[in-house]
Structure formats: C-alpha cells, structure tokens
Design an enzyme around this catalytic site. Structure first.
Site, short mmCIF file in Angstrom:
data_model
loop_
_atom_site.label_atom_id
_atom_site.label_comp_id
_atom_site.label_asym_id
_atom_site.label_seq_id
_atom_site.Cartn_x
_atom_site.Cartn_y
_atom_site.Cartn_z
N HIS A 12 33.96 -11.93 10.52
CA HIS A 12 34.24 -12.16 9.31
C HIS A 12 34.18 -10.92 8.17
O HIS A 12 33.40 -9.95 8.46
CB HIS A 12 33.35 -13.31 8.45
CG HIS A 12 33.27 -14.58 9.32
ND1 HIS A 12 32.28 -14.77 10.24
CD2 HIS A 12 33.83 -15.75 9.05
CE1 HIS A 12 32.69 -16.12 10.75
NE2 HIS A 12 33.34 -16.49 9.96
N ASP A 72 30.63 -9.90 6.80
CA ASP A 72 29.72 -9.99 7.94
C ASP A 72 29.67 -8.07 8.16
O ASP A 72 28.41 -7.64 8.48
CB ASP A 72 29.96 -9.97 9.44
CG ASP A 72 30.36 -11.61 9.68
OD1 ASP A 72 29.76 -12.46 8.85
OD2 ASP A 72 31.06 -11.82 10.32
#
Length: 441
Positions: free
Chosen positions: A106, A109
């Site tokens: 993501h 992240d």
C-alpha cells in the site's frame, strides 16, 4: 549472498534453501524447490511468491485489546524518510534471503503519510526513488501496488463511495499517486480493495448512487493508468464485510457482475483472499472456481482464518487439504492471469522473535508447493478427471450435446422428458473424490 542494505536486520539467518522433506532444518524449504518443473512450469513460475509489505514490515501485533508487541528497529527513527529507508533495507534483506521474486505494497506502507496531499506526494516520490535502486540491486520485482483509502479518518464513510464529493476527490488524488508509484516501480498489476466501500446502515445510504460512483471512479483510474503507459492488469479484491457491515465487493460473483455492469470486465480481474472467502461463507476453492469460470482468476492473497473466530485473522496457510483442492482449480484453470501468491498474512501477536517471520513464510511456501505437487499427481495419475468427465458424459453426444449447442427448445426438452419416463439416480461419488484427495496427500 550480498547484503541489500547498509546493515543486517535478520542477523544469523542466511539464504533459505530447499533441503527436501526429510530435512530437520527449520530454516529450509521442505517442498518448495523453486526450479522444479511441475505441469510444464517451474514452481517459481507457477507460484510467483510475494511478500506483503504491510503485514511483514508494518504490522507490529497490535489488536483491539492492546498495543503492538513486535518492536522493529526500522520504526525507531523519528524522521519519516530515515524510517522508510531502514524499512526498505529490512524488506529487501528479508525478501532476498527468502529467495522470493516479488513484494506488494500500500502507498503508506512505504513511508508515513504526510499532513497534506502535497507532502505525501513528495515523500512517496523520494522513497520510490530509493526502492527503485534496491529493486535494481536485488532483482526483486513488484507484483502489485495499491492505495490505503480506508485507514485515515477521512475515509470513515468510504472513498470512491463517500457521500461527500471532496472526500471522493481526495481518494482520487491519493490513488493517482499510488498508481504513479506502481508505474515508477514497474509494477505488474494494480489492486483495488474497497475496505470501506459499502455501508454501516442502509438508513442513510443511497446504494445505487454509491455503486454508480464506484463504477465511474474505477473507470477514471483505469483510463489514467493506461494514459501513463501502464500495461498490467487491474485487480479487485472481494471481501463481504469488516470494517463495514456490508462491502460492495462481497464475493467473486458479486464483483464479476459489478464489472460487467459498468463495462470494466476487459481490464479487471480478481485478487482473491482465502480469509475473505471464508468470511463470505465460501471456500477459497469456490471463489477460485467462480473467477476461473469467467476468465478472471487473477491473483491470490494467501492466508487463512480461524474457524472459531468470525473475523479476518490473516494467519499463514497450513491446511494441506484445503490448499490442495485450491491448487486443483489453479492447475485446471491454467494458473493465474497476471498475478501471483502474495502472503497477505501476519505472524501472531505472541510471536516476537525476528526469525518468526521466516518460519511463517517458509511454511506458507511449502504448503503451496506441496499442494501443487499433489494436485498435479491427482490430475495426471488418478481417475479424477475421468470421473468428472463420466459424470457429465450425457452432454457429450446426442440430445445432451444438442442442448449445449443451443439446438433444443423448451418444448423439445418436454418431449424428451416424456419419452424417458422415470429416471434412475446417478451417484455423485463424493466420498470417492474425497478419498482420491486423501490418497495422494
């Protein structure tokens, strides 16, 4: 093996190698022999294992009843860029030691979200440049990227389905940046997970309008990525609920119907997750069979749920019967359409040693490799295919074949039914099929 970073985070652990099923080494593969050929491809080519950035390097074991238990050294720096670089160093060290070829992420992240969209864009651009260097040095590739449009409080009522246009627009800006990062890192695919695309209550929800907005939004995202030269596949990941009461991407069949409704079926396929299948009261085999029947079996998030817990526990897979049945569908479908096997799974809250994540991924890889071998033997050496063919043999010739070819009317079926009279029962042989699975395991 050369270290892909400035320091070693997983000390004392070298490259994980295949040693065979008789090995007692806990840090070795027992079944995953990456170059072994099965059904015309190497295991590496079939499975395309990927590491989930969010669980493996961001998840610290927190749950609704307590804070995290895993203290990662890359989370210590207060500067966002320093922390992100250390996390990337650790990530590429782990992935290369595992011998896997891919990772998934993501957007946030990779680096902490900024206080504004503009600041987030600068941070993402900087860390993408850094990760691009690590990709080049290691040979590790990006299976897919995605955007986290569900954690930030702004998305409490959804992103593409939010009743506030300004939130929808912010989600569009964030997804543009995530797509830019995916393209810059030569990602092979892009995933949409509608974590809050649904409703908590129908009392305050205009469902048709929200579905129309989501269909239009996905079309805009596709068009943007294609305009930037993205050639990969877009995936949608079904999940029935949690965090919302009901999410619009409920299961494979629902998503396929949605894609056809909004003219997205030619660009999108499905990224199926095992734990999401069970939350929808399906098996993973069911979800894979539905997707394969429509040519949309794109990618797999490998994990499992706990049958005593009614939520998404994201445990590493370990059930050989279930994975074998899934790999039967995998092989008969000709494999995945662009994706791979991503370990969207997390070690347990009370697993706090740095080597625990290795044991988890080794076990996950071995269960899929072993199931692949078993499924191949079932298809090539048992009566499995023959038994299925026999069960449907009445459609291979005569009136049954005429029906499949569209040559019969309902009146014709009536005439055949009259002529046949009462029918004898035909056994489904379910127990025999179950015995074949157990025999080859």
């Amino acid at each position: 093996m050369a270290l892909i970073g400035n320091k070693e985070y997983y000390k004392g652990i070298g490259e994980i190698k295949y040693e065979g099923k008789d090995s007692d080494n806990p840090l070795a593969f027992k079944y995953y022999d990456s170059e072994r050929v099965v059904a015309g491809k190497t295991m590496r080519e079939h499975l395309k294992f990927a590491v989930a950035y969010w669980h493996t390097f961001c998840g610290v074991g927190a749950d609704p009843f307590g804070p995290g238990t895993q203290n990662f050294p890359w989370d210590q720096p207060t500067d966002a860029m320093d922390a992100a670089k250390e996390k990337a160093d650790a990530a590429f060290e782990f992935i290369t030691k595992m011998g896997f070829d891919y990772f998934c992420f993501h957007d946030f992240d990779l680096i902490r979200e900024g206080t504004t969209l503009g600041e987030s864009e600068k941070r993402l651009s900087a860390i993408v440049d850094f990760i691009a260097e690590k990709k080049a040095a290691s040979g590790v590739k990006l299976l897919w990227g995605t955007a986290n449009c569900f954690s930030n409080p702004r998305y409490m009522n959804g992103a593409a389905t939010n009743p506030d246009f300004n939130v929808l627009a912010r989600a569009g800006g964030q997804i543009k940046l995530a797509m830019d990062a995916t393209i810059a890192l030569e990602g092979e695919n892009y995933v949409f997970w509608g974590g809050r695309e649904g409703y908590m209550s129908l009392l305050n929800t205009d469902m048709k309008r929200e579905l129309d907005h989501m269909g239009r939004f996905l079309g805009l995202a596709r068009d943007y990525a294609r305009s930037q030269g993205f050639k990969g596949t877009f995936f949608i990941e079904p999940k029935p609920m949690e965090p919302m009461k009901h999410q619009y991407d409920f299961d494979a069949a629902t998503v396929i119907g949605f894609l056809h409704q909004y003219g997205l079926q030619d660009d999108f396929k499905l990224n199926l997750e095992v734990n999401h299948a069970t939350l929808a009261s399906h098996t993973m085999q069911h979800e894979m069979a539905v997707a394969a029947a429509h040519g949309m079996l794109g990618s797999v998030d490998a994990n499992r749920g706990d049958y005593q817990n009614g939520w998404d526990t994201d445990q590493f897979p370990n059930n050989i019967n279930e994975v074998t049945e899934a790999m039967l569908i995998f092989l008969k479908a000709g494999g995945l359409r662009g994706g791979g096997i991503n370990f969207d799974a997390k070690i347990r809250r009370n697993s706090t040693d740095m080597d625990d994540v290795f044991h988890a991924h080794i076990g996950g890889a071995d269960i899929f490799a072993r199931a692949l071998l078993i499924a191949d033997r079932i298809i090539t050496s048992s009566a499995y295919d023959e038994l299925i063919a026999k069960r449907y043999s009445s459609f291979d010739s005569g009136k049954g074949k005429d029906f499949e070819q569209g040559k019969l009317s309902l009146s014709a079926l009536y005439d055949i039914a009259l002529e046949n009279g009462e029918l004898s029962l035909q056994s489904g042989k379910q127990e025999l099929f179950e015995n074949i699975i157990n025999q080859y395991i």
